[in-house]
Scaffold this motif. Sequence first.
Motif, mmCIF file in Angstrom:
data_model
loop_
_atom_site.group_PDB
_atom_site.id
_atom_site.type_symbol
_atom_site.label_atom_id
_atom_site.label_comp_id
_atom_site.label_asym_id
_atom_site.label_seq_id
_atom_site.Cartn_x
_atom_site.Cartn_y
_atom_site.Cartn_z
ATOM 1 N N MET A 1 -2.712 -0.718 31.743
ATOM 2 C CA MET A 1 -2.677 -0.369 30.310
ATOM 3 C C MET A 1 -4.088 -0.503 29.722
ATOM 4 N N GLN A 2 -4.553 0.528 29.055
ATOM 5 C CA GLN A 2 -5.903 0.487 28.492
ATOM 6 C C GLN A 2 -5.873 0.028 27.047
ATOM 7 N N LEU A 3 -6.989 -0.543 26.589
ATOM 8 C CA LEU A 3 -7.079 -0.961 25.188
ATOM 9 C C LEU A 3 -6.873 0.222 24.249
ATOM 10 N N SER A 4 -7.185 1.436 24.723
ATOM 11 C CA SER A 4 -7.087 2.603 23.854
ATOM 12 C C SER A 4 -5.656 2.872 23.410
ATOM 13 N N SER A 5 -4.646 2.264 24.083
ATOM 14 C CA SER A 5 -3.281 2.513 23.639
ATOM 15 C C SER A 5 -2.939 1.687 22.402
ATOM 16 N N ILE A 6 -3.831 0.771 21.996
ATOM 17 C CA ILE A 6 -3.692 0.133 20.687
ATOM 18 C C ILE A 6 -4.140 1.173 19.660
ATOM 19 N N ALA A 7 -3.327 1.363 18.639
ATOM 20 C CA ALA A 7 -3.649 2.418 17.679
ATOM 21 C C ALA A 7 -4.961 2.128 16.980
ATOM 22 N N PRO A 8 -5.848 3.134 16.828
ATOM 23 C CA PRO A 8 -7.059 2.933 16.046
ATOM 24 C C PRO A 8 -6.687 2.535 14.619
ATOM 25 N N SER A 9 -7.589 1.813 13.952
ATOM 26 C CA SER A 9 -7.184 1.181 12.704
ATOM 27 C C SER A 9 -6.997 2.161 11.553
ATOM 28 N N ASP A 10 -7.372 3.437 11.697
ATOM 29 C CA ASP A 10 -7.181 4.351 10.571
ATOM 30 C C ASP A 10 -6.007 5.308 10.791
ATOM 31 N N THR A 11 -5.179 5.042 11.789
ATOM 32 C CA THR A 11 -4.048 5.942 12.013
ATOM 33 C C THR A 11 -2.745 5.146 11.992
ATOM 34 N N PRO A 12 -1.606 5.838 11.725
ATOM 35 C CA PRO A 12 -0.329 5.159 11.798
ATOM 36 C C PRO A 12 -0.064 4.646 13.212
ATOM 37 N N LEU A 13 0.939 3.789 13.344
ATOM 38 C CA LEU A 13 1.090 3.045 14.588
ATOM 39 C C LEU A 13 2.191 3.575 15.489
ATOM 40 N N SER A 14 2.581 4.829 15.304
ATOM 41 C CA SER A 14 3.704 5.356 16.070
ATOM 42 C C SER A 14 3.369 5.524 17.550
ATOM 43 N N ASN A 15 2.082 5.498 17.895
ATOM 44 C CA ASN A 15 1.716 5.740 19.295
ATOM 45 C C ASN A 15 1.512 4.464 20.107
ATOM 46 N N ILE A 16 2.057 3.354 19.657
ATOM 47 C CA ILE A 16 1.972 2.121 20.448
ATOM 48 C C ILE A 16 2.861 2.308 21.678
ATOM 49 N N ARG A 156 -1.831 -7.697 0.198
ATOM 50 C CA ARG A 156 -2.711 -6.723 -0.486
ATOM 51 C C ARG A 156 -4.175 -7.059 -0.245
ATOM 52 N N GLN A 157 -4.512 -8.345 -0.344
ATOM 53 C CA GLN A 157 -5.907 -8.749 -0.096
ATOM 54 C C GLN A 157 -6.302 -8.425 1.347
ATOM 55 N N ALA A 158 -5.380 -8.687 2.283
ATOM 56 C CA ALA A 158 -5.668 -8.411 3.703
ATOM 57 C C ALA A 158 -6.008 -6.934 3.884
ATOM 58 N N GLN A 159 -5.219 -6.083 3.237
ATOM 59 C CA GLN A 159 -5.461 -4.637 3.344
ATOM 60 C C GLN A 159 -6.826 -4.273 2.785
ATOM 61 N N GLU A 160 -7.146 -4.811 1.592
ATOM 62 C CA GLU A 160 -8.438 -4.492 0.965
ATOM 63 C C GLU A 160 -9.606 -4.942 1.838
ATOM 64 N N PRO A 182 0.074 2.417 6.271
ATOM 65 C CA PRO A 182 0.641 2.641 7.606
ATOM 66 C C PRO A 182 -0.300 2.218 8.733
ATOM 67 N N ARG A 183 -1.620 2.196 8.471
ATOM 68 C CA ARG A 183 -2.562 1.816 9.545
ATOM 69 C C ARG A 183 -2.409 0.344 9.945
ATOM 70 N N MET A 184 -1.812 -0.465 9.064
ATOM 71 C CA MET A 184 -1.698 -1.899 9.368
ATOM 72 C C MET A 184 -0.404 -2.171 10.133
ATOM 73 N N CYS A 185 -0.504 -3.037 11.147
ATOM 74 C CA CYS A 185 0.697 -3.335 11.922
ATOM 75 C C CYS A 185 1.373 -4.600 11.408
ATOM 76 N N LEU A 186 2.671 -4.670 11.650
ATOM 77 C CA LEU A 186 3.453 -5.863 11.327
ATOM 78 C C LEU A 186 3.907 -6.488 12.643
ATOM 79 N N VAL A 187 3.598 -7.751 12.806
ATOM 80 C CA VAL A 187 3.909 -8.478 14.036
ATOM 81 C C VAL A 187 4.903 -9.573 13.672
ATOM 82 N N THR A 188 6.059 -9.575 14.346
ATOM 83 C CA THR A 188 7.176 -10.389 13.892
ATOM 84 C C THR A 188 7.696 -11.353 14.950
ATOM 85 N N PRO A 189 7.561 -12.668 14.693
ATOM 86 C CA PRO A 189 8.277 -13.639 15.529
ATOM 87 C C PRO A 189 9.670 -13.860 14.931
#
Length: 246
Positions: A1-16, A156-160, A182-189
């Motif tokens: 698995m290459q790092l490139s499969s992590i979505a670039p930060s300016d695109t939505p995350l549907s390609n994870i 909101r601050q994180a996004q800014e 949409p560019r930001m991911c949500l990681v859930t435990p």
Amino acid sequence: MQLSSIAPSDTPLSNIALRDRLIVALDLPDVAAAETMIGRLGDSVTFYKIGYQLAYAGGLPLIRQLADAGKKVFIDLKLHDIGNTVARGTESIAKHGATFLTVHAYPQTMKAAVDASAGSGLKILAVTVLTSYDDSDLQEAGYRHSVPDLVAARARQAQELGVDGIVCSPEETTALRGIIAPRMCLVTPGVRPAGTNLGDQKRIMTPARAIAAGSDYLVVGRPITEAADPKAVAEVIVADIKTALA
Ligand code: C5P
């Protein structure tokens, strides 16, 4: 698995990549136990989380070992210090080859980590309010906000500030999806496959429900690492995620 499969930060995350959506928490006492678990999980798991327990038991070199083996690593050290210290620490973690690093969602801390990670493969995740805190804990700590208000304000601050994602409880996912880009991911435990032991987690969801609610990545520890057949549980979770995405 290459790092490139992590979505670039300016695109939505549907390609994870499907399998990357499951992050297995290696909350284990030493490197030998972690290596045994990684061996048992084999190809079923592509993304691991290393937290306090393993990192402070000599686990940091595992980041490079796993990265060299084509896996991704989430370093869950929840950094928070003066900006310079956070920046230098972030640079060191990036050199190990980690993919995600957590910091507490204070503006100076987030800015320092985001700036220091620029140009590396490392993505910064913010922890808004620890899920063990309720409104009275916040008040006791000197805050005037309720938990949902503080989570929203910090998201909101994180996004800014250019943070790449937020770590949140499954219950916060839907509200946060309405706040952050949409560019930001949500990681859930706090994810538990149906029928498994809750452990000390109280606010939980099944993998499929967490994904349907808007989570991009699920962090699962004990339901996998304490199972008689960890690989089988990991495969069930990946299948559950696949169903939810379809
Ligand atoms: O074993 P379990 O699936 O409960 O592990 C969940 C992992 O996610 C642990 O490593 C825990 O530290 C982490 N975590 C959490 N709740 C948060 C943030 C992180 O359970 N709010």
